[in-house]
Design an enzyme around this catalytic site. Structure first.
Site, PDB file in Angstrom:
ATOM      1  CD  GLU A 225      -2.456  -3.122  -6.845  1.00 45.67           C
ATOM      2  OE1 GLU A 225      -1.264  -3.393  -6.648  1.00 45.67           O
ATOM      3  OE2 GLU A 225      -2.925  -1.982  -6.653  1.00 45.67           O
TER       4      GLU A 225
ATOM      5  CB  ALA B  49      -0.922   0.012   1.216  1.00 45.15           C
TER       6      ALA B  49
END
Length: 228
Positions: A106, A86
Site C-alpha cells: 500500500e 484506513a
C-alpha cells in the site's frame, strides 16, 4: 447491515465516482477497500474503461472474481488514483494503515499515485492517532531485535498471528503490532522506526493522502489536503 458497514459502502461509491475512463487505479486492501472494488466493478459493467493494480493477493483475487482488469505493479512506475481504507485517520491527513497486512505494498502504490483517496466510516476519524496498534513489517530474522527496539520506544509489541502461527505478508514477512495508545508526534515515531535495521515498512501514512471521504450516516464528508 450495521451503520458502520453501510457507511463504508457509501464512502466507497462516492470515491469510485472520481474514477474516469483510461485511468490506472490502485486498489487498496481491507474490508473498506473491498467495497470500492465492488463499486468499481459495477461501473465497469456499465461501460467504464480502466485498468487497476492490486495492493495484495486478497484484493487481486477479489478484483479477478469481479472482472476488474488488472496489471502487475512490477510493470508500472506511476498510478493515477488509489482508493484505500484506513484503520485511523486524523484531521491532518495522517493515518494508521496495515490492519489488513498489506502496508508495504500500500505504501509503495500510494507513493506512486498522483492522487490518493482514503475512504472510511465515521469511527475511523480520530483526534489523535494511536488507539489502533501501529503495524510494522519486519524481516522474520530480525523479529526479536525489532521487538526490543520498538519496546524501547514505549510500545507494547506483539507478533501478529493467524491460526496460531505468525501471520505472513504477501512478501513472506512478519508484522509486529506496536501498541502506543497515543502518537502525539507521528513524524518522530516514524523516523525512529525507519532507522531500525530489519524494519521494511511501518503503517504511518503521513504524506501520501490527498483526499478523505468520511461517511456519516447516509452522507459523505469530502476533505482535500490543503483546504482551510
Amino acid at each position: 447491515m450495521s451503520n458502520f458497514v453501510a457507511e463504508k459502502s457509501i464512502a466507497a461509491v462516492r470515491a469510485v465516482d472520481e474514477v474516469r475512463d483510461g485511468m490506472l487505479v490502485g486498489l487498496g486492501t481491507g474490508s473498506t477497500a473491498a467495497y470500492a472494488v465492488k463499486s468499481l466493478s459495477e461501473r465497469i459493467k456499465h461501460g467504464l474503461r480502466i485498468t487497476a493494480v492490486a495492493t495484495s493477493q486478497a484484493t487481486e483475487a477479489l478484483a479477478l472474481r469481479l472482472a476488474v482488469p488488472l496489471v502487475p505493479f512490477q510493470q508500472l512506475s506511476a498510478v493515477d488514483l488509489t482508493i484505500d481504507g484506513a484503520d485511523e485517520i486524523d484531521d491532518r491527513f495522517q493515518a494508521i494503515k496495515g490492519g489488513g497486512g498489506a502496508l508495504l505494498r500500500e505504501k509503495i502504490t500510494e507513493s506512486a499515485s498522483t492522487r490518493v483517496i482514503i475512504i472510511a466510516d465515521s469511527s475511523k476519524l480520530v483526534a489523535q492517532l494511536g488507539k489502533f496498534p501501529l503495524p510494522v513489517e519486519v524481516v522474520p530474522f530480525a523479529t526479536e531485535f525489532v521487538r526490543a527496539r520498538l519496546s524501547a520506544l514505549g510500545a507494547r509489541v506483539t507478533v501478529r498471528e493467524a491460526g496460531g502461527t505468525p501471520f505472513l505478508t504477501d512478501q513472506g514477512n512478519y508484522i509486529l503490532d506496536a501498541a502506543l495508545d497515543e502518537i502525539p508526534r507521528p513524524r518522530e515515531i516514524a523516523a525512529a522506526i525507519t532507522t531500525i535495521p530489519g524494519v521494511l515498512e511501518h503503517g504511518l501514512f503521513l504524506d501520501e493522502i490527498d483526499t478523505i471521504m468520511i461517511a456519516r450516516g447516509d452522507m459523505v464528508e469530502v476533505r482535500h489536503r490543503g483546504e482551510a
